[in-house]
Each structure stands twice: as C-alpha cells, then as structure tokens.
Scaffold this motif. Structure first.
Motif, PDB file in Angstrom:
ATOM      1  N   ASP A 104       0.843  -1.196   0.000  1.00 36.44           N
ATOM      2  CA  ASP A 104       0.000   0.000   0.000  1.00 36.44           C
ATOM      3  C   ASP A 104       0.877   1.244   0.000  1.00 36.44           C
ATOM      4  O   ASP A 104       2.060   1.197   0.367  1.00 36.44           O
ATOM      5  CB  ASP A 104      -0.913  -0.006   1.237  1.00 36.44           C
ATOM      6  CG  ASP A 104      -2.057   0.990   1.126  1.00 36.44           C
ATOM      7  OD1 ASP A 104      -2.307   1.476   0.006  1.00 36.44           O
ATOM      8  OD2 ASP A 104      -2.712   1.261   2.155  1.00 36.44           O
ATOM      9  N   THR A 105       0.279   2.360  -0.419  1.00 34.08           N
ATOM     10  CA  THR A 105       0.961   3.654  -0.428  1.00 34.08           C
ATOM     11  C   THR A 105       0.031   4.692   0.158  1.00 34.08           C
ATOM     12  O   THR A 105      -1.179   4.649  -0.061  1.00 34.08           O
ATOM     13  CB  THR A 105       1.334   4.059  -1.868  1.00 34.08           C
ATOM     14  OG1 THR A 105       2.012   2.979  -2.506  1.00 34.08           O
ATOM     15  CG2 THR A 105       2.245   5.273  -1.864  1.00 34.08           C
ATOM     16  N   GLU A 106       0.605   5.637   0.906  1.00 35.68           N
ATOM     17  CA  GLU A 106      -0.226   6.625   1.588  1.00 35.68           C
ATOM     18  C   GLU A 106       0.505   7.960   1.693  1.00 35.68           C
ATOM     19  O   GLU A 106       1.677   8.016   2.078  1.00 35.68           O
ATOM     20  CB  GLU A 106      -0.567   6.097   2.992  1.00 35.68           C
ATOM     21  CG  GLU A 106      -1.325   7.060   3.869  1.00 35.68           C
ATOM     22  CD  GLU A 106      -1.414   6.577   5.308  1.00 35.68           C
ATOM     23  OE1 GLU A 106      -2.239   7.128   6.053  1.00 35.68           O
ATOM     24  OE2 GLU A 106      -0.647   5.668   5.686  1.00 35.68           O
ATOM     25  N   TYR A 107      -0.187   9.028   1.329  1.00 35.74           N
ATOM     26  CA  TYR A 107       0.298  10.385   1.556  1.00 35.74           C
ATOM     27  C   TYR A 107      -0.254  10.892   2.877  1.00 35.74           C
ATOM     28  O   TYR A 107      -1.411  10.616   3.220  1.00 35.74           O
ATOM     29  CB  TYR A 107      -0.200  11.332   0.461  1.00 35.74           C
ATOM     30  CG  TYR A 107       0.762  11.560  -0.693  1.00 35.74           C
ATOM     31  CD1 TYR A 107       1.886  12.380  -0.540  1.00 35.74           C
ATOM     32  CD2 TYR A 107       0.531  10.977  -1.933  1.00 35.74           C
ATOM     33  CE1 TYR A 107       2.760  12.602  -1.595  1.00 35.74           C
ATOM     34  CE2 TYR A 107       1.403  11.193  -2.996  1.00 35.74           C
ATOM     35  CZ  TYR A 107       2.506  12.012  -2.823  1.00 35.74           C
ATOM     36  OH  TYR A 107       3.374  12.240  -3.861  1.00 35.74           O
ATOM     37  N   LYS A 113       4.866  13.870   3.597  1.00 30.90           N
ATOM     38  CA  LYS A 113       5.501  12.547   3.655  1.00 30.90           C
ATOM     39  C   LYS A 113       4.704  11.561   2.805  1.00 30.90           C
ATOM     40  O   LYS A 113       3.472  11.612   2.758  1.00 30.90           O
ATOM     41  CB  LYS A 113       5.562  12.034   5.097  1.00 30.90           C
ATOM     42  CG  LYS A 113       6.310  10.714   5.245  1.00 30.90           C
ATOM     43  CD  LYS A 113       6.192  10.141   6.653  1.00 30.90           C
ATOM     44  CE  LYS A 113       7.028  10.892   7.643  1.00 30.90           C
ATOM     45  NZ  LYS A 113       7.025  10.216   8.966  1.00 30.90           N
ATOM     46  N   LEU A 114       5.433  10.678   2.127  1.00 30.74           N
ATOM     47  CA  LEU A 114       4.834   9.608   1.330  1.00 30.74           C
ATOM     48  C   LEU A 114       5.304   8.285   1.918  1.00 30.74           C
ATOM     49  O   LEU A 114       6.511   8.028   1.987  1.00 30.74           O
ATOM     50  CB  LEU A 114       5.260   9.743  -0.136  1.00 30.74           C
ATOM     51  CG  LEU A 114       4.771   8.698  -1.137  1.00 30.74           C
ATOM     52  CD1 LEU A 114       3.253   8.587  -1.112  1.00 30.74           C
ATOM     53  CD2 LEU A 114       5.255   9.042  -2.539  1.00 30.74           C
ATOM     54  N   ALA A 134      12.633   9.724  -3.652  1.00 26.48           N
ATOM     55  CA  ALA A 134      12.709  11.106  -3.166  1.00 26.48           C
ATOM     56  C   ALA A 134      12.954  12.064  -4.322  1.00 26.48           C
ATOM     57  O   ALA A 134      12.412  13.182  -4.345  1.00 26.48           O
ATOM     58  CB  ALA A 134      13.809  11.229  -2.123  1.00 26.48           C
ATOM     59  N   ALA A 135      13.767  11.649  -5.293  1.00 26.29           N
ATOM     60  CA  ALA A 135      14.059  12.497  -6.456  1.00 26.29           C
ATOM     61  C   ALA A 135      12.813  12.676  -7.324  1.00 26.29           C
ATOM     62  O   ALA A 135      12.609  13.732  -7.926  1.00 26.29           O
ATOM     63  CB  ALA A 135      15.193  11.883  -7.266  1.00 26.29           C
ATOM     64  N   ILE A 141      10.259  10.453   2.160  1.00 21.18           N
ATOM     65  CA  ILE A 141       9.858   9.081   1.824  1.00 21.18           C
ATOM     66  C   ILE A 141      10.082   8.178   3.027  1.00 21.18           C
ATOM     67  O   ILE A 141      11.129   8.228   3.672  1.00 21.18           O
ATOM     68  CB  ILE A 141      10.666   8.546   0.621  1.00 21.18           C
ATOM     69  CG1 ILE A 141      10.477   9.438  -0.607  1.00 21.18           C
ATOM     70  CG2 ILE A 141      10.263   7.095   0.319  1.00 21.18           C
ATOM     71  CD1 ILE A 141       9.083   9.473  -1.167  1.00 21.18           C
ATOM     72  N   GLU A 142       9.093   7.355   3.328  1.00 20.62           N
ATOM     73  CA  GLU A 142       9.231   6.351   4.387  1.00 20.62           C
ATOM     74  C   GLU A 142       8.804   4.996   3.851  1.00 20.62           C
ATOM     75  O   GLU A 142       7.708   4.872   3.297  1.00 20.62           O
ATOM     76  CB  GLU A 142       8.380   6.718   5.598  1.00 20.62           C
ATOM     77  CG  GLU A 142       8.497   5.693   6.730  1.00 20.62           C
ATOM     78  CD  GLU A 142       7.646   6.057   7.936  1.00 20.62           C
ATOM     79  OE1 GLU A 142       7.305   5.135   8.712  1.00 20.62           O
ATOM     80  OE2 GLU A 142       7.316   7.240   8.106  1.00 20.62           O
TER      81      GLU A 142
END
Length: 291
Positions: A104-107, A113-114, A134-135, A141-142
């Motif tokens: 999963d991905t979450e903002y 933070k992503l 990050a670029a 980024i975590e």
C-alpha cells in the motif's frame, strides 16, 4: 472526567482519541486533527463522550476543525496521487531487483511525507530505492515493513466462513491468538483448518475464548473419574458450550453411557497428562502461526 472523540484514519483502522476542544462533533463527521506526523484527515467514529482521565494517554492532541469541501477534495487527490506513486514504486522495485512485495501507499494529509508499506522475508537494503523515490516525488519518503496480518488487513479478502475478513472490515486492532484457544474449543489442530489467508491462526479464535475458559474451570476433563447422581463413572466426552459430559458408568455387567450436566457431577480423580509425540510435533508447528 474528560471529553474525547474517537477518530479513524483508515477503514477498520485503530481508533485514536482526540480533544474536541469546543467543537460539537457527531458520528461519521469528517474532521481535521493534529497528530504526531502533522495534520490528518479522519472520520469521527466515536462521538464526544466523557471518560476517566486515567483511561487515556495525556495530553490529547486537539481536533482542529470539521473538514470542509476543500479538505475532502484534497483527501481524494491524495488517494489518487498515492495510487500513481504505488505504480512507480513497483517499477523501481523491479529495477533495483529487491525481494519485497509492495502492499500500500499513503500520503499524509499535508503531503509532507509519502509512506510505502511492504512485506518481505527478511531485512531489505532499500537505500537506493528511497533516493530514487525522493528524487521523483520531492517529499519525505518512508518505507515501512509490515507483517502478514497487516497485509491481509490492507488487501482484504474472504475467509473460510464466506464473509469478508474481520481485520479488513471492522477489527480495529489485532489481539494475540494462541493454540491453547484452539485446544480449549476442541478444534482440529490441523494448521490448514485453523489458520487464515494470512497464514496465522484465526483471529476469531479469540472471540469466544473467554466463555470457554469460564466453563472449563469447572468442567471435568475427558478421562476424569467423577461422581454422578447415578454413581461413579469415567468421562468419555464433553460438550463445553452445552456444559454436558458423556460418562461411562462403573457397571461391570453392561456398557452404560449417560449424559450429565457439569453442575451435577463431582470430580474424584483427574486424568494423567500424557503427550503423544505426533501431537507434540503438530503443536510445535502451530506455535509458528501464533501472533
């Protein structure tokens, strides 16, 4: 007493309590709250209620405001952006040949933070992956490694009961589950029959365990010698929820099997504890499924 409001940030997620300050909040209202990682968008699942100060961890973070249309739209945009980030991260994982499974991905609400959630067999060196991400996204980024139960909670699915998984629909927090619960409930110790799609023991083993424990405190075990209203006998079987035992009466001439309620009998002698080697091996395997 102190007034609190319970807020969820994800469906079937853990409920966190906040200080409503002077805001009147009804159930299912969208709110913006202050958390350790900044402002977040959530849903008030527990409307304002009074609790003892000893029942909470002080100090409580405040609820900033009720969510407006702009906040709701921003939350939807964050979800869309997170889906796009998920696809990009999957591509980068393949490029870096990392043995990890993105879940999963979450903002965060303010997009400072992503967060990427993943599973893996062991430790993963993802430093180069973080640099790439990050670029691309120009934000913090975590990468957070989660367990198989959290993976099932995030992905969802159907249990062997035919219903959607408890963890993905309503179970806010995982409770420890052990093979003792399966044994107390006289369930098969076959791992395939008492473990869920996550590969761990069923969460639902916990639901009725307190009831079983209470009854088993005074129920005679199988093999016990007991005194019944009709004489002395040996317990052949027990029905825990019915609170009944099946007893072979001490009658040398005929085979006489009768049923008695647990409160009608008295335990004279408990059975000796013996452990079959095969059962012992099965229990060792089941220990690995506990969580």
């Amino acid at each position: 007493m102190i007034k609190v409001v319970g807020v969820r940030f994800k469906k079937a997620g853990k409920i966190y309590y906040f200080d409503p300050v002077d805001i009147e909040i009804s159930q299912d209202e969208k709110v913006i709250v202050e958390t350790a990682r900044g402002m977040e968008y959530g849903i008030a699942v527990v409307p304002g209620k009074e609790v003892e100060e000893s029942d909470i961890i002080a100090p409580l973070k405040p609820i900033i405001r009720l969510a407006n249309e702009e906040d709701i739209q921003r939350n939807l945009e964050n979800k869309t952006l997170a889906e796009e980030a998920f696809k990009i991260c999957e591509e980068k994982i393949i490029v870096h040949q990392l043995d990890m499974n993105l879940i999963d991905t979450e903002y965060t609400f303010d997009r400072n933070k992503l967060i990427f959630y993943f599973t893996a067999e062991g430790r993963i060196d993802f430093r180069e992956l973080v640099k790439d991400l990050a670029a691309i996204f120009r934000t913090r980024i975590e990468l957070r490694q989660i367990g198989v139960r959290d993976e099932a909670k995030s992905l969802g699915g159907l249990g062997c009961c035919g219903r959607p998984l408890c963890c993905s629909t309503w179970l806010g927090e995982f409770q420890p589950v052990s093979i003792k619960m399966a044994k107390d409930q006289s369930l098969s110790l076959n791992p395939t029959k008492i473990s869920g799609i996550c590969g761990r023991l069923f969460c639902c083993l916990k639901y009725e365990h307190e009831t079983y424990e209470g009854i088993l405190e005074y129920m005679p075990e199988v093999g016990s010698i007991i005194k019944t209203p009709d004489g002395v006998g040996k317990v052949l079987d027990s029905q825990v929820l019915a609170e009944e035992v099946k007893v072979l009466m001490d009658n040398k001439d005929t085979v006489d099997i009768r049923k008695f309620k647990a409160h009608e009998v008295q335990i004279l002698k408990k059975p000796k504890k013996t452990q079959d080697s095969n059962v012992h091996e099965v229990e060792k395997e089941l220990k690995k499924l506990e969580d």
